[in-house]
Design a protein around this motif. Structure first.
Motif, PDB file in Angstrom:
ATOM      1  N   TYR A 690       0.823  -1.208   0.000  1.00  0.00           N
ATOM      2  CA  TYR A 690       0.000   0.000   0.000  1.00  0.00           C
ATOM      3  C   TYR A 690       0.864   1.267   0.000  1.00  0.00           C
ATOM      4  O   TYR A 690       0.503   2.273  -0.614  1.00  0.00           O
ATOM      5  CB  TYR A 690      -0.950  -0.021   1.198  1.00  0.00           C
ATOM      6  CG  TYR A 690      -1.962  -1.125   1.098  1.00  0.00           C
ATOM      7  CD1 TYR A 690      -3.102  -0.981   0.317  1.00  0.00           C
ATOM      8  CD2 TYR A 690      -1.756  -2.335   1.754  1.00  0.00           C
ATOM      9  CE1 TYR A 690      -4.022  -2.008   0.212  1.00  0.00           C
ATOM     10  CE2 TYR A 690      -2.671  -3.368   1.647  1.00  0.00           C
ATOM     11  CZ  TYR A 690      -3.799  -3.198   0.868  1.00  0.00           C
ATOM     12  OH  TYR A 690      -4.708  -4.216   0.747  1.00  0.00           O
ATOM     13  N   ALA A 691       2.006   1.218   0.689  1.00  0.00           N
ATOM     14  CA  ALA A 691       2.907   2.366   0.657  1.00  0.00           C
ATOM     15  C   ALA A 691       3.403   2.623  -0.758  1.00  0.00           C
ATOM     16  O   ALA A 691       3.484   3.770  -1.220  1.00  0.00           O
ATOM     17  CB  ALA A 691       4.087   2.128   1.604  1.00  0.00           C
ATOM     18  N   ALA A 692       3.728   1.536  -1.472  1.00  0.00           N
ATOM     19  CA  ALA A 692       4.205   1.692  -2.842  1.00  0.00           C
ATOM     20  C   ALA A 692       3.103   2.205  -3.762  1.00  0.00           C
ATOM     21  O   ALA A 692       3.322   3.086  -4.604  1.00  0.00           O
ATOM     22  CB  ALA A 692       4.751   0.355  -3.354  1.00  0.00           C
ATOM     23  N   VAL A 693       1.902   1.649  -3.604  1.00  0.00           N
ATOM     24  CA  VAL A 693       0.798   2.056  -4.479  1.00  0.00           C
ATOM     25  C   VAL A 693       0.409   3.509  -4.235  1.00  0.00           C
ATOM     26  O   VAL A 693       0.089   4.258  -5.175  1.00  0.00           O
ATOM     27  CB  VAL A 693      -0.404   1.102  -4.282  1.00  0.00           C
ATOM     28  CG1 VAL A 693      -1.652   1.666  -4.947  1.00  0.00           C
ATOM     29  CG2 VAL A 693      -0.087  -0.272  -4.860  1.00  0.00           C
ATOM     30  N   GLU A 694       0.449   3.937  -2.994  1.00  0.00           N
ATOM     31  CA  GLU A 694       0.147   5.339  -2.701  1.00  0.00           C
ATOM     32  C   GLU A 694       1.145   6.259  -3.402  1.00  0.00           C
ATOM     33  O   GLU A 694       0.781   7.292  -3.967  1.00  0.00           O
ATOM     34  CB  GLU A 694       0.176   5.559  -1.189  1.00  0.00           C
ATOM     35  CG  GLU A 694      -0.260   6.951  -0.749  1.00  0.00           C
ATOM     36  CD  GLU A 694      -1.724   7.214  -1.018  1.00  0.00           C
ATOM     37  OE1 GLU A 694      -2.085   8.393  -1.176  1.00  0.00           O
ATOM     38  OE2 GLU A 694      -2.513   6.239  -1.073  1.00  0.00           O
ATOM     39  N   TRP A 695       2.406   5.880  -3.369  1.00  0.00           N
ATOM     40  CA  TRP A 695       3.448   6.655  -4.049  1.00  0.00           C
ATOM     41  C   TRP A 695       3.228   6.644  -5.565  1.00  0.00           C
ATOM     42  O   TRP A 695       3.300   7.692  -6.220  1.00  0.00           O
ATOM     43  CB  TRP A 695       4.811   6.051  -3.694  1.00  0.00           C
ATOM     44  CG  TRP A 695       5.972   6.579  -4.481  1.00  0.00           C
ATOM     45  CD1 TRP A 695       6.396   7.875  -4.559  1.00  0.00           C
ATOM     46  CD2 TRP A 695       6.860   5.822  -5.296  1.00  0.00           C
ATOM     47  NE1 TRP A 695       7.502   7.965  -5.373  1.00  0.00           N
ATOM     48  CE2 TRP A 695       7.815   6.713  -5.833  1.00  0.00           C
ATOM     49  CE3 TRP A 695       6.968   4.473  -5.615  1.00  0.00           C
ATOM     50  CZ2 TRP A 695       8.844   6.296  -6.678  1.00  0.00           C
ATOM     51  CZ3 TRP A 695       7.993   4.048  -6.448  1.00  0.00           C
ATOM     52  CH2 TRP A 695       8.912   4.952  -6.970  1.00  0.00           C
ATOM     53  N   LEU A 696       2.911   5.477  -6.123  1.00  0.00           N
ATOM     54  CA  LEU A 696       2.733   5.372  -7.571  1.00  0.00           C
ATOM     55  C   LEU A 696       1.512   6.156  -8.036  1.00  0.00           C
ATOM     56  O   LEU A 696       1.524   6.780  -9.106  1.00  0.00           O
ATOM     57  CB  LEU A 696       2.601   3.898  -7.965  1.00  0.00           C
ATOM     58  CG  LEU A 696       3.871   3.052  -7.797  1.00  0.00           C
ATOM     59  CD1 LEU A 696       3.553   1.571  -7.983  1.00  0.00           C
ATOM     60  CD2 LEU A 696       4.941   3.493  -8.784  1.00  0.00           C
ATOM     61  N   GLU A 697       0.449   6.148  -7.234  1.00  0.00           N
ATOM     62  CA  GLU A 697      -0.739   6.903  -7.631  1.00  0.00           C
ATOM     63  C   GLU A 697      -0.456   8.400  -7.625  1.00  0.00           C
ATOM     64  O   GLU A 697      -0.912   9.129  -8.511  1.00  0.00           O
ATOM     65  CB  GLU A 697      -1.911   6.588  -6.709  1.00  0.00           C
ATOM     66  CG  GLU A 697      -3.192   7.288  -7.141  1.00  0.00           C
ATOM     67  CD  GLU A 697      -4.416   6.795  -6.394  1.00  0.00           C
ATOM     68  OE1 GLU A 697      -5.516   7.244  -6.740  1.00  0.00           O
ATOM     69  OE2 GLU A 697      -4.268   5.971  -5.485  1.00  0.00           O
ATOM     70  N   SER A 698       0.322   8.860  -6.641  1.00  0.00           N
ATOM     71  CA  SER A 698       0.662  10.286  -6.627  1.00  0.00           C
ATOM     72  C   SER A 698       1.528  10.652  -7.833  1.00  0.00           C
ATOM     73  O   SER A 698       1.403  11.747  -8.392  1.00  0.00           O
ATOM     74  CB  SER A 698       1.379  10.636  -5.321  1.00  0.00           C
ATOM     75  OG  SER A 698       2.670  10.049  -5.271  1.00  0.00           O
ATOM     76  N   LEU A 699       2.401   9.728  -8.267  1.00  0.00           N
ATOM     77  CA  LEU A 699       3.221   9.991  -9.448  1.00  0.00           C
ATOM     78  C   LEU A 699       2.365  10.035 -10.707  1.00  0.00           C
ATOM     79  O   LEU A 699       2.602  10.863 -11.603  1.00  0.00           O
ATOM     80  CB  LEU A 699       4.308   8.917  -9.591  1.00  0.00           C
ATOM     81  CG  LEU A 699       5.428   8.926  -8.549  1.00  0.00           C
ATOM     82  CD1 LEU A 699       6.445   7.835  -8.854  1.00  0.00           C
ATOM     83  CD2 LEU A 699       6.117  10.283  -8.507  1.00  0.00           C
ATOM     84  N   MET A 700       1.375   9.155 -10.798  1.00  0.00           N
ATOM     85  CA  MET A 700       0.487   9.197 -11.962  1.00  0.00           C
ATOM     86  C   MET A 700      -0.302  10.500 -11.999  1.00  0.00           C
ATOM     87  O   MET A 700      -0.523  11.083 -13.068  1.00  0.00           O
ATOM     88  CB  MET A 700      -0.464   7.996 -11.946  1.00  0.00           C
ATOM     89  CG  MET A 700      -1.419   7.957 -13.141  1.00  0.00           C
ATOM     90  SD  MET A 700      -0.561   7.935 -14.731  1.00  0.00           S
ATOM     91  CE  MET A 700      -0.276   6.180 -14.945  1.00  0.00           C
ATOM     92  N   THR A 701      -0.698  10.987 -10.827  1.00  0.00           N
ATOM     93  CA  THR A 701      -1.375  12.282 -10.765  1.00  0.00           C
ATOM     94  C   THR A 701      -0.449  13.397 -11.256  1.00  0.00           C
ATOM     95  O   THR A 701      -0.865  14.297 -11.990  1.00  0.00           O
ATOM     96  CB  THR A 701      -1.842  12.573  -9.329  1.00  0.00           C
ATOM     97  OG1 THR A 701      -2.745  11.546  -8.913  1.00  0.00           O
ATOM     98  CG2 THR A 701      -2.538  13.918  -9.249  1.00  0.00           C
ATOM     99  N   ASP A 702       0.826  13.334 -10.870  1.00  0.00           N
ATOM    100  CA  ASP A 702       1.795  14.318 -11.358  1.00  0.00           C
ATOM    101  C   ASP A 702       1.902  14.280 -12.874  1.00  0.00           C
ATOM    102  O   ASP A 702       1.940  15.323 -13.545  1.00  0.00           O
ATOM    103  CB  ASP A 702       3.172  14.051 -10.755  1.00  0.00           C
ATOM    104  CG  ASP A 702       3.248  14.400  -9.276  1.00  0.00           C
ATOM    105  OD1 ASP A 702       2.424  15.225  -8.827  1.00  0.00           O
ATOM    106  OD2 ASP A 702       4.121  13.860  -8.581  1.00  0.00           O
ATOM    107  N   VAL A 703       1.964  13.079 -13.435  1.00  0.00           N
ATOM    108  CA  VAL A 703       2.087  12.935 -14.891  1.00  0.00           C
ATOM    109  C   VAL A 703       0.873  13.531 -15.587  1.00  0.00           C
ATOM    110  O   VAL A 703       0.988  14.212 -16.614  1.00  0.00           O
ATOM    111  CB  VAL A 703       2.269  11.448 -15.267  1.00  0.00           C
ATOM    112  CG1 VAL A 703       2.177  11.259 -16.775  1.00  0.00           C
ATOM    113  CG2 VAL A 703       3.611  10.936 -14.761  1.00  0.00           C
ATOM    114  N   GLU A 704      -0.311  13.297 -15.028  1.00  0.00           N
ATOM    115  CA  GLU A 704      -1.524  13.849 -15.639  1.00  0.00           C
ATOM    116  C   GLU A 704      -1.559  15.368 -15.525  1.00  0.00           C
ATOM    117  O   GLU A 704      -2.079  16.053 -16.417  1.00  0.00           O
ATOM    118  CB  GLU A 704      -2.755  13.231 -14.986  1.00  0.00           C
ATOM    119  CG  GLU A 704      -2.920  11.751 -15.332  1.00  0.00           C
ATOM    120  CD  GLU A 704      -4.077  11.098 -14.604  1.00  0.00           C
ATOM    121  OE1 GLU A 704      -4.466  11.629 -13.540  1.00  0.00           O
ATOM    122  OE2 GLU A 704      -4.570  10.075 -15.081  1.00  0.00           O
TER     123      GLU A 704
END
Length: 711
Positions: A690-704
């Motif tokens: 979950y820690a990794a997924v939270e980080w990855l989701e925030s990165l995808m938001t940055d990309v968008e």
């Protein structure tokens, strides 16, 4: 005429730009003319008089050192010995044209490259260039070196005194430390609001978060207040701002709790510790002593939270758990960076990866900044090469053709060479028009007045006042017209002059402008636009590699030693530095008329690089050697798949940013992500998932956000 009873007549006020120009004009005119008249008419030393006047004009009229008068005076103090060195080198190298041109090439590059040190060194560089240009022309008279140094020293001393004590400036803006303190205050209030029912932020709080976060952007901060230097405190203050923006973003996007007593756990205590740490950080940034007790409590609460979620927590609860951990990490980073910015150190010793600069001395940090930009992909390197080649070519032409007052040619090259060919062309056009008008006026004045120096002596101070008031406000055309008249009155007092002095001035400016235009066209003519796209594309490719490496290590587990940084940290950090410098120059350049608004959020791109670095370090760099078990097969496959999807989004944006063959304004199509990858947790997923997924989701938001597809 009587006014309306009870209504006081309003006082006419100068616009702020004119008021600032008037104050600066008074200071430079007073410093320049006092030194000039003192040596010319008091001590009968034309050489010292010339250097006294041009030293003041160079460092106040030609240079653009940001800040208040006292801030500029503090910047000018260490400049004095640098001027001695430049005048000495220029004097002895003027013996031959080739030696003077070679010296101009080296000096021109070094001084222009010093812009990597921040706005103040960059602002002082043009004036320092003139301190070499002035003595590098014939006649070769090294025996006058003493007079030159005395004159320049007196001119600079008068300027420093005038800047420090005469007509003080208003503070140009809110200090960056105060902006960071306000952001920390708001983050503390948001954390407090999120720690109690209904556990969400209201619309007013969200608007305040967006406003304060945007206010920390470098483009919205006055030049004098930007923490752009290579020193420990400047780097730490910039880090504080980035961490504050990250913290505000994490708080604004914190998922709501799923509800139920088992879902409450310890995270409200962590958020209250975040609140106390933010308020403590704000107090520290405002100059109040702080013992760091709140940060210590947050570290303890964060450690307890990281050891595991509450038993029986649902996947939604685990997501909330991971998100609160991200908030705590951002708050700790902000507090540590703020302490380094204020005190030059932090206790306890900061993490060597994220705060690598905290243990370095100033020479090491300067060397790291200089060596990091010593390549053709750096806009600072490009600008230094461009101006050095242009000045060396102008010095060679002036020496071979023995142009009268040849240093005017180099001065024109220096002041009219811009970072883009289009901007150089428009500058040269306006400058030549202004110079022509000024030359016509000067020719008429010299023809009518003849050799009556008393007229020129009386006219010089008011003319300088007007010139240095209108020039900065009205633009380069007015500046060149007025400066043409100023230098004519100066040289008419140094030696008998005829109307041909105006002709020489026009000829030199024309030749210098031509050299500047040629090198502006040949050397990186598009400025930072293409370089920004290229450097951001490189940064995103490096970030994608870091994401893939991080998720692969998390999935496979194994023994991890307490290394300083995560894999790929150094290359991503360097790519991020290149992108940030290109963005800073891009913001300073005029945009094309047909594309006035760039649809890409470059600031979001830069933040995505920082978030990649920080998240990878947090997930992969433990405080002590530890054995991390591999993720179960399904969570391992899921986190790897999501990491690949995020990396693919970064690579797609990177490909679209390639300057060759792209249509400006076309967003990368990365908005159609499958949110089920983030929302549907595989069975048996442990906390690291979950820690990794939270980080990855925030990165995808940055990309968008980069492409404008984020809602």
């Amino acid at each position: 005429m009587r006014g309306t009873p009870g209504v006081r007549p309003s006082k006419a006020r100068l616009p702020p730009a004119y008021a600032a120009a008037v104050r600066r004009s008074v200071r430079v005119t007073l410093a320049a003319t006092v030194g000039f008249y003192l040596f010319l008419y008091g001590f009968d030393s034309p050489v010292a008089a010339t250097y006294a006047l041009f030293a003041a004009v160079a460092m106040a009229g030609l240079s653009h050192i940001p800040g208040t008068g006292r801030q500029r005076a503090a910047t000018l103090l260490p400049v004095v010995p640098a001027c001695w060195v430049l005048i000495t080198i220029g004097t002895y190298l003027s013996v031959r044209t080739w030696s003077a041109a070679l010296g101009m090439l080296v000096v021109g590059f070094v001084l222009a490259f010093m812009a990597v040190g921040g706005p103040r060194p960059a602002g002082a560089a043009p004036g320092l260039q003139l301190m070499y240009i002035l003595p590098s022309f014939p006649p070769y008279v090294p025996e006058t070196l003493g007079e030159r140094l005395v004159g320049a020293t007196v001119g600079l001393a008068l300027l420093i005194l005038a800047e420090a004590f005469l007509l003080p400036d208003r503070v140009p803006g809110v200090p960056y430390r105060e902006l960071a303190a306000r952001a920390a205050d708001r983050a503390g209030r948001c954390a407090d609001e999120l720690a109690s029912a209904p556990y969400t932020l209201g619309d007013t709080a969200l608007r305040a978060v967006r406003e304060l976060s945007g206010g920390l952007r470098s483009s919205r901060v006055p030049e004098a207040e930007r923490p752009a230097g290579p020193g420990v405190r400047a780097r730490a203050l910039a880090h504080t701002g980035l961490a504050a923006r990250t913290l505000l973003g994490r708080l604004a996007s914190l998922p709501p709790p799923p509800g139920g007593p088992a879902e409450t756990g310890t995270w409200p205590d962590v958020l209250r510790a975040v609140r106390d740490t933010c308020l403590e950080t704000a107090s520290l940034l405002r100059g109040r002593e702080s013992a760091g007790a709140a940060r210590s409590r947050l570290q303890e609460a964060r450690q307890a939270l990281s050891e595991g979620a509450e038993p029986g927590a649902t996947p939604a609860g685990l997501r909330r758990h991971a998100a609160v951990l991200e908030v705590a990490d951002a708050a700790l980073a902000m507090a540590t960076a703020a302490e380094i910015a204020v005190r030059g150190r932090a206790a306890p010793a900061p993490a060597p990866g994220r705060f690598w600069y905290a243990r370095m001395r100033a020479p090491q940090l300067w060397w790291r900044r200089l060596s990091g930009h010593a390549g053709q992909r750096s806009v600072f390197f490009q600008n230094a090469v461009r101006i050095a080649l242009a000045l060396a070519a102008a010095r060679t032409i002036a020496g071979l053709d023995t142009l009268p007052h040849g240093f005017w040619m180099l001065l024109a090259t220096l002041t009219m060479t811009r970072t883009t060919a289009r901007e150089t062309r428009s500058t040269v056009r306006a400058a030549l028009t202004g110079t022509l008008v000024g030359a016509v006026v000067v020719a008429a004045l010299l023809a009518l007045t003849g050799t009556d120096t008393a007229v020129y002596a009386a006219a010089l101070p008011p003319l300088m006042l007007v010139a240095f008031t209108l020039g900065p406000v009205k633009g380069v055309g007015w500046a060149q017209a007025m400066f043409t008249m100023v230098v004519a009155l100066v040289f008419a007092q140094l030696a008998p002059a005829t109307w041909r002095l105006a002709e020489f001035r026009l000829l030199d400016v024309l030749a210098g402008s031509a050299v500047g235009a040629v090198f502006g066209l040949l050397a990186w003519p598009k400025g930072a636009h293409d370089e920004l796209r290229r450097s951001v594309a490189t940064m995103l490719r490096s970030a994608a590699e870091t994401v893939v490496a991080t998720t692969s290590q998390l999935a496979s587990g194994g023994t991890r030693a307490p290394v300083a940084t995560s894999p790929g940290h150094r290359s991503l950090q360097h790519a991020l530095i290149m992108a940030e410098s290109a963005y800073a120059q891009y913001r300073s350049e005029p945009k094309a008329l047909d594309t006035p608004n760039d649809p890409r959020d470059w600031q979001a791109a830069l933040l995505s690089g920082h978030h990649t670095l920080w998240g990878a370090d947090r997930l992969l760099v433990p405080p002590e050697p530890t054995v991390v078990p591999p993720l179960p097969p399904e969570p391992a496959e899921a986190v790897t798949r999501i990491g690949d999807r995020v990396a693919a989004g970064m690579l797609l944006v990177s490909a679209r940013l390639d300057p060759v063959g792209d249509t400006p304004g076309t967003p990368a199509a990365v908005g159609a992500r499958d949110f089920a990858d983030f929302a549907d947790e595989p069975p048996g997923a442990p906390r690291p998932y979950y820690a990794a997924v939270e980080w990855l989701e925030s990165l995808m938001t940055d990309v968008e956000r980069i492409t404008g597809t984020h809602k």
